[in-house]
Design an enzyme around this catalytic site. Sequence first.
Site, PDB file in Angstrom:
ATOM      1  N   CYS A 240       0.795  -1.200  -0.134  1.00  0.00           N
ATOM      2  CA  CYS A 240      -0.051   0.049  -0.254  1.00  0.00           C
ATOM      3  C   CYS A 240       0.858   1.223  -0.186  1.00  0.00           C
ATOM      4  O   CYS A 240       0.713   2.175   0.844  1.00  0.00           O
ATOM      5  CB  CYS A 240      -0.912  -0.221   1.320  1.00  0.00           C
ATOM      6  SG  CYS A 240      -1.680  -1.336   1.424  1.00  0.00           S
ATOM      7  N   ASP A 303       1.956  -0.229   5.610  1.00  0.00           N
ATOM      8  CA  ASP A 303       1.163   0.924   6.006  1.00  0.00           C
ATOM      9  C   ASP A 303       0.064   0.752   5.473  1.00  0.00           C
ATOM     10  O   ASP A 303      -0.730   1.102   4.629  1.00  0.00           O
ATOM     11  CB  ASP A 303       1.884   2.082   5.352  1.00  0.00           C
ATOM     12  CG  ASP A 303       1.298   3.459   5.673  1.00  0.00           C
ATOM     13  OD1 ASP A 303       0.469   3.394   6.619  1.00  0.00           O
ATOM     14  OD2 ASP A 303       1.702   4.329   5.049  1.00  0.00           O
ATOM     15  N   CYS A 356      -2.141   4.979  10.509  1.00  0.00           N
ATOM     16  CA  CYS A 356      -2.269   6.396  10.983  1.00  0.00           C
ATOM     17  C   CYS A 356      -3.485   6.543  11.710  1.00  0.00           C
ATOM     18  O   CYS A 356      -4.230   7.233  11.136  1.00  0.00           O
ATOM     19  CB  CYS A 356      -1.882   7.423   9.911  1.00  0.00           C
ATOM     20  SG  CYS A 356      -2.845   6.996   8.659  1.00  0.00           S
TER      21      CYS A 356
END
Length: 418
Positions: A240, A303, A356
């Site tokens: 990704c 990620d 995140c």
Amino acid sequence: MSRSPDPSGLAARQAALRLLDAVLRRGEPVDQAAPNVLRNAGSGEDRALALAITGEVLRWLADLDALIDSATAQALPDDAKVRTVLRMMLAQALRLGTPPHAVLATGLALLTGGPRRLAHGVFSTSLKREAALPAAPTLPPAVAARWEAAWPRRVPAIAAMLADPPPLDITLRDPSQTERWAEALGGRSLMAGHVRIARSGSVQKMAGFERGEWWVQDLAASLPARLLGPGEGRRALDLCAAPGGKTMQLAAAGWQVTALDKSSRRAERLRDNLSRSNLSAQVVIADALEWAPDDRFDAILIDAPCSATGTCRRHPDVLHRIGSRQIEELAALQATLLDRAAGWLAAGGRLVYAVCSLEPAEGEDRARAFTQLAPDPALAGELPEGIVPTPEGWLRTDPAMLGEAGGLDGFFAARWRA
């Protein structure tokens, strides 16, 4: 009351109204809606203003609504156009310092008839009352409930950091040049290879950008790739990968990188970033749920697609778009990606999983449930001063950490070894 046919700055307000409709009614990310909406929004300054108005409304939505409701005899529907326009008008007056006459001219031009008169009355009443916003934004109830359950002692500090957009972080292609670039850009470094600068003007016009000496990347976002260490010519997989910040980090650290992303459009941006920074990687356009490598890797960085609630300072739309259903769906996808990638790791290789997100379901819960590989705890020396690993050896950041230095995104990362 006379009405100007086209007040100066109207195009920016029309664009902001459309962006807010995309987020609040259709659940679209601002970044997704912006290219089409801003295409006819006027000059670069107009487009920047549209984004600024949108961002301030989304940061302070609950508090702006409280001001509106205090000045109306009957509650306006949440999706009423006049409510959204009033949110924009108050955000400009209270957050952007726009003169009241300009707010009125451009705001009322978005409305007709009764709603126009209502907006004029509510805005004028608010000014007469010297309306003000609180010191910190009020979180949406669902967000507050989730975060208070997860981080009960951190929520007030996190909310306080949402009041303003974050500073600009850059990652350097050559960490040995940290002091030089900190001086050249008038910034400060929080660790080798990083410089933090105040937001001002076009990034593309800043020294070193065109030559690929650095790229924009929040400090927290740069930490997962750092956990893989120097490459020394070994093979790494960046899952990704687009738009490429972590791919560039790995390539600059000496890894032979395979960068995989399923979006051809995003992959093209990754290639552009690699070209600008004079770094190389093998870019593969494929779905990680269907793709399989021909050989194993010495390092894998996942990620993973996530809620991105950790980026709420830069992208306050996530506070209004993301709910429990999306988080559950993303957590299931993340678990599948982890399980697949574990089988692609060579003996002795390292795998880093990162999101995140401020949601434990996407971070801590995923790490606890993953047992295919041996934990490889992060060390304090691998992280910026002031950020320490959790007792489990994981990385967990939130926007209020390093608050005196300007904070950072909310991130989770965990590391394992085959």
